[in-house]
Design a protein around this motif. Structure first.
Motif, mmCIF file in Angstrom:
data_model
loop_
_atom_site.group_PDB
_atom_site.id
_atom_site.type_symbol
_atom_site.label_atom_id
_atom_site.label_comp_id
_atom_site.label_asym_id
_atom_site.label_seq_id
_atom_site.Cartn_x
_atom_site.Cartn_y
_atom_site.Cartn_z
ATOM 1 N N SER A 1 6.445 15.196 18.683
ATOM 2 C CA SER A 1 6.889 16.547 18.293
ATOM 3 C C SER A 1 6.208 17.007 17.007
ATOM 4 N N LYS A 2 5.150 16.277 16.598
ATOM 5 C CA LYS A 2 4.324 16.622 15.431
ATOM 6 C C LYS A 2 5.033 16.438 14.094
ATOM 7 N N ARG A 3 6.098 15.624 14.061
ATOM 8 C CA ARG A 3 6.780 15.300 12.797
ATOM 9 C C ARG A 3 6.224 13.993 12.258
ATOM 10 N N GLU A 4 6.035 13.949 10.950
ATOM 11 C CA GLU A 4 5.566 12.725 10.308
ATOM 12 C C GLU A 4 6.723 11.726 10.233
ATOM 13 N N GLN A 5 6.451 10.500 10.648
ATOM 14 C CA GLN A 5 7.441 9.433 10.621
ATOM 15 C C GLN A 5 6.895 8.285 9.777
ATOM 16 N N MET A 6 7.745 7.688 8.976
ATOM 17 C CA MET A 6 7.356 6.531 8.186
ATOM 18 C C MET A 6 8.148 5.333 8.698
ATOM 19 N N THR A 7 7.424 4.312 9.146
ATOM 20 C CA THR A 7 8.035 3.093 9.655
ATOM 21 C C THR A 7 8.052 2.053 8.550
ATOM 22 N N ASN A 8 9.178 1.379 8.388
ATOM 23 C CA ASN A 8 9.358 0.381 7.338
ATOM 24 C C ASN A 8 9.672 -0.970 7.962
ATOM 25 N N ILE A 9 8.870 -1.960 7.602
ATOM 26 C CA ILE A 9 9.081 -3.313 8.097
ATOM 27 C C ILE A 9 9.225 -4.227 6.888
ATOM 28 N N LEU A 10 10.148 -5.136 6.991
ATOM 29 C CA LEU A 10 10.409 -6.088 5.915
ATOM 30 C C LEU A 10 9.881 -7.449 6.352
ATOM 31 N N ARG A 11 9.181 -8.125 5.465
ATOM 32 C CA ARG A 11 8.657 -9.460 5.750
ATOM 33 C C ARG A 11 9.199 -10.410 4.689
ATOM 34 N N PHE A 12 9.774 -11.525 5.152
ATOM 35 C CA PHE A 12 10.393 -12.472 4.235
ATOM 36 C C PHE A 12 10.475 -13.840 4.897
#
Length: 189
Positions: free
Chosen positions: A22-33
Motif C-alpha cells: 500500500s506504499k507505506r514505509e514499514q520498519m521491521t525490528n529484530i532482536l538478536r541475543f
C-alpha cells in the motif's frame, strides 16, 4: 515473551525498512541475543509504520519500541542494517545516533543485502541473465501501466489458483493463494 527471554542480557538490533504493497514505509525490528541455554537467538519483535524515514525519526521509533518492551538502549551491543544512506555512515545517521548513546556498539552490514548485491553484480556479466531482467522490467512496465492489464493479470492468477486447487497441486488455508502484484526488479529485489 521477548522481554523474558532477553532478561538483563545484552542484545543486538537488526533493522530494515521497506515499502509495503500500500506504499507505506514499514520498519521491521529484530532482536538478536544469546538465550539462557547459550544459543544465539533471533526474534522478530516489532513492525512499525513510519511516515518519516529520516535517521532521527527512525531512531526515535526504535527507541519507542525498545521502551515498549522494557529493553534498555544501553544494553545494545550490536546493530545491523542495509547500506541505505539514512542508516549507515558517520554524519547524523541512524548508526551514529545510537553510537552517541552506546559508544561501544558495533555495526554489521546486513549479510542478506550484501549477498543480493553480489549476485546482481555477478549477473551483470552474464548476458542471458541480464537480458532476462531487461525483458522482465519491460513486461512489468507494460502490465502495470494499465489498470485493465492489471485486472486481466489478477483474473489469470485467480483462474490458475482455482485450477491448481482443483487438481490438488496447491493447499488451501488462511493466507494461502493470495493474488499478488508485479513489482519492478531492482538491485535488492
Amino acid at each position: 515473551m521477548v522481554r523474558e527471554e532477553v532478561g538483563d542480557k545484552c542484545f543486538c538490533i537488526l533493522i530494515d525498512e521497506a515499502r509495503d504493497i500500500s506504499k507505506r514505509e514499514q520498519m521491521t525490528n529484530i532482536l538478536r541475543f544469546v538465550n539462557n541455554n547459550g544459543i544465539l537467538t533471533e526474534r522478530f519483535f516489532a513492525i512499525k509504520s513510519v511516515s518519516d524515514t529520516t535517521s532521527l525519526n527512525l531512531k526515535k521509533e526504535i527507541s519507542n519500541v525498545l521502551v515498549h518492551y522494557d529493553l534498555q538502549v544501553k544494553k545494545i551491543k550490536g546493530q545491523g542494517y542495509d547500506g541505505a544512506s539514512n542508516m549507515y555512515g558517520e554524519w547524523n545517521v541512524f548508526q551514529t545516533l545510537f553510537l552517541r548513546d552506546c559508544p561501544y556498539v558495533y555495526y554489521v552490514h546486513c549479510f542478506a543485502h550484501r549477498l543480493q548485491l553480489t549476485l546482481v553484480s555477478a549477473a551483470k556479466d552474464v548476458s542471458v541473465i541480464w537480458e532476462f531482467f531487461y525483458h522482465l522490467d519491460n513486461i512489468v512496465n507494460i502490465v502495470t501501466s494499465s489498470t485493465k492489464r492489471i485486472a486481466e493479470l489478477h483474473i489469470v492468477q485467480r483462474n490458475e489458483i482455482e485450477h491448481m486447487l482443483a487438481i490438488g497441486e496447491r493447499d488451501s488455508g488462511s493466507g494461502a493463494n493470495q493474488i499478488g502484484n508485479l513489482q519492478q526488479a531492482g538491485a535488492t529485489r
